[in-house]
Design an enzyme around this catalytic site. Structure first.
Site, mmCIF file in Angstrom:
data_model
loop_
_atom_site.group_PDB
_atom_site.id
_atom_site.type_symbol
_atom_site.label_atom_id
_atom_site.label_comp_id
_atom_site.label_asym_id
_atom_site.label_seq_id
_atom_site.Cartn_x
_atom_site.Cartn_y
_atom_site.Cartn_z
ATOM 1 N N TYR A 35 -6.211 -5.802 10.169
ATOM 2 C CA TYR A 35 -5.800 -5.068 11.364
ATOM 3 C C TYR A 35 -6.771 -5.284 12.531
ATOM 4 O O TYR A 35 -6.414 -5.060 13.688
ATOM 5 C CB TYR A 35 -5.716 -3.564 11.083
ATOM 6 N N LYS A 85 -6.642 -7.557 -4.205
ATOM 7 C CA LYS A 85 -5.717 -8.656 -4.527
ATOM 8 C C LYS A 85 -6.617 -9.865 -4.817
ATOM 9 O O LYS A 85 -6.472 -10.946 -4.230
ATOM 10 C CB LYS A 85 -4.757 -8.884 -3.341
ATOM 11 N N ASP A 128 -0.345 -4.892 -6.196
ATOM 12 C CA ASP A 128 1.059 -4.841 -6.630
ATOM 13 C C ASP A 128 1.202 -3.929 -7.849
ATOM 14 O O ASP A 128 2.128 -3.121 -7.943
ATOM 15 C CB ASP A 128 1.632 -6.239 -6.891
ATOM 16 N N ASP A 184 -2.967 1.597 3.913
ATOM 17 C CA ASP A 184 -1.899 2.038 4.812
ATOM 18 C C ASP A 184 -0.603 2.205 4.013
ATOM 19 O O ASP A 184 0.084 3.231 4.088
ATOM 20 C CB ASP A 184 -1.735 0.957 5.901
ATOM 21 N N ASP A 243 1.165 5.964 2.127
ATOM 22 C CA ASP A 243 2.517 6.448 2.440
ATOM 23 C C ASP A 243 3.346 6.578 1.160
ATOM 24 O O ASP A 243 4.142 7.506 1.023
ATOM 25 C CB ASP A 243 3.229 5.495 3.412
#
Ligand code: NAD
Length: 362
Positions: free
Chosen positions: A135, A190, A222, A246, A250
């Site tokens: 980001y 990851k 994942d 992020d 959620d």
């Protein structure tokens, strides 16, 4: 104690009003000053994070933030879009550690999209690194590809990067938070594909050597996404990078029934923080008086605990929220058959009543 109040856009002012109302009945002496931010600031001052708002945020001991954004600003140049205000505040104030607790209140077990037995008693804490990763990484932009699958075609690119100190400080935050809970950290990465996250895993493992009393495990993102809906109660503290955090936070929000219930804190290295609900400005319900203010009210409780050293007052707010839910009051996002549907203001009034010992009315 000085609190900067930044309501923002959409439902921002509706939900922040209720949190301010709750703060005012605690018999603590706060100085509160309000400023525009996001789309409202763009309308008023031509920029989503005007210098006066930034200065107020810098001067305050803590910031209570509503939400920013509206589809009508999507065509603005990126630096002028409302969401840049929140990125700017994180960057200028060095708010690198984002705490997002996901707690499923017993009364809301039925509002979760998962089976009640999977979420009853859920209490996990997602700690997201907030100022690095893809980001913020440079370079980024658009160009004509010189290699890849389609040389000569237009392409866009971002840069994923993390330095050792950035990972070390968020790892310390996670291990220290775990020490106050169930002493278990899951670091999500990851590492099987990304160099950045192999490095992340190595650095978190190095920092863990200083916390032998805390259990550490590593999980690919994942698999973490899958485990969060398969067996969420297996987690205690989850620590991860900006982008994975992020998305996972959620996902965790929905386990608790509604994103309208989830508070968050974004802290700097000395625990000064910005406190906001985990949700956005919800333009679809703005102005209707139906938004759930509890995430913002619980964010105010986190503010009292983390930045203002008022743990007892924070506990009073948290207990009041529990009382109101137990009394059966629900905004539409968490409503179910047999409970009483109320609006934003009634929900705030009920929390105030629970704190001040008055009868709770819908
Ligand atoms: P959103 O979180 O605003 O809304 C998603 C859904 O949840 C909507 O159906 C909304 O009605 C509902 N919802 C959200 N908060 C609620 C509440 N308190 N009570 C009841 N229902 C609630 O996400 P979105 O729709 O993807 O984004 C809307 C705008 O918010 C966009 O401009 C986005 O950029 C912005 N946004 C801002 C922040 C922030 O300020 N930190 C975070 C996320 C999104």
């Amino acid at each position: 104690m000085k609190i900067a109040i930044l309501p923002g856009d959409g439902i921002g002012s509706e939900i922040v009003n209720e949190a301010v109302k709750v703060l005012k009945v605690l018999d603590l002496s706060f100085e509160m000053e309000t400023a525009v931010v996001g789309g409202a600031a763009y309308e008023a001052a031509g920029h989503p994070l005007p210098e006066t708002t930034l200065q107020l945020a810098k001067d305050a001991d803590a910031i209570l933030f509503g939400a920013v954004g509206d589809w009508k600003y999507d065509k603005l140049d990126r630096p002028l879009r409302p969401e840049q205000a929140i990125l700017g505040l994180r960057k200028h104030l060095g708010l690198f550690a984002n705490f997002r607790p996901a707690i499923c209140y017993p009364e809301l077990v039925g509002a979760s999209s998962l089976k009640p037995e999977l979420v009853a008693g859920l209490d996990i804490l997602i700690i997201r690194e907030l100022t690095g990763d893809i980001y913020f990484g440079q370079p980024r932009g658009r160009r004509v590809a010189v290699d890849g699958h389609f040389p000569g075609a237009d392409e866009a690119f971002d840069t994923m990067r993390y330095s050792r100190p950035e990972i070390e400080r968020i790892a310390h935050v996670a291990f220290q938070a775990a020490r106050k809970r169930n002493k278990k950290v899951t670091s999500v990465d990851k590492a099987n594909v990304l160099e950045t996250f192999q490095f992340w895993k190595d650095v978190v493992t190095d920092v863990h050597a200083q916390y032998p009393d805390v259990e550490l495990d590593h999980m690919y993102v994942d698999n973490a996404a899958m485990q969060l809906v398969k067996a969420p109660k297996k987690f205690d503290v989850v620590v991860t990078g900006n982008m994975f955090g992020d998305i996972l936070s959620d996902e965790a929000a929905m386990l608790t029934g509604s994103i309208g219930m989830l508070p968050s804190a974004s802290l700097d290295k000395s625990n000064k923080g910005l406190y906001e609900p985990s949700h956005g400005s919800a333009p679809d319900i703005a102005g209707k008086g139906v938004a759930n203010p509890l995430a913002t009210i619980l964010s105010a409780a986190m503010m009292l605990k983390f930045s203002l050293n008022q743990a007892e007052a924070a506990a009073r707010i948290e207990a009041a929220v529990g009382t109101v839910l137990a009394a059966g009051l629900r905004t539409p996002d968490i409503w179910s058959e047999g409970t009483q549907k109320v609006g934003t203001r009634e929900m705030g009034d009920a929390v105030v009543a629970a704190i001040t010992g008055k009868t709770i009315k819908g």
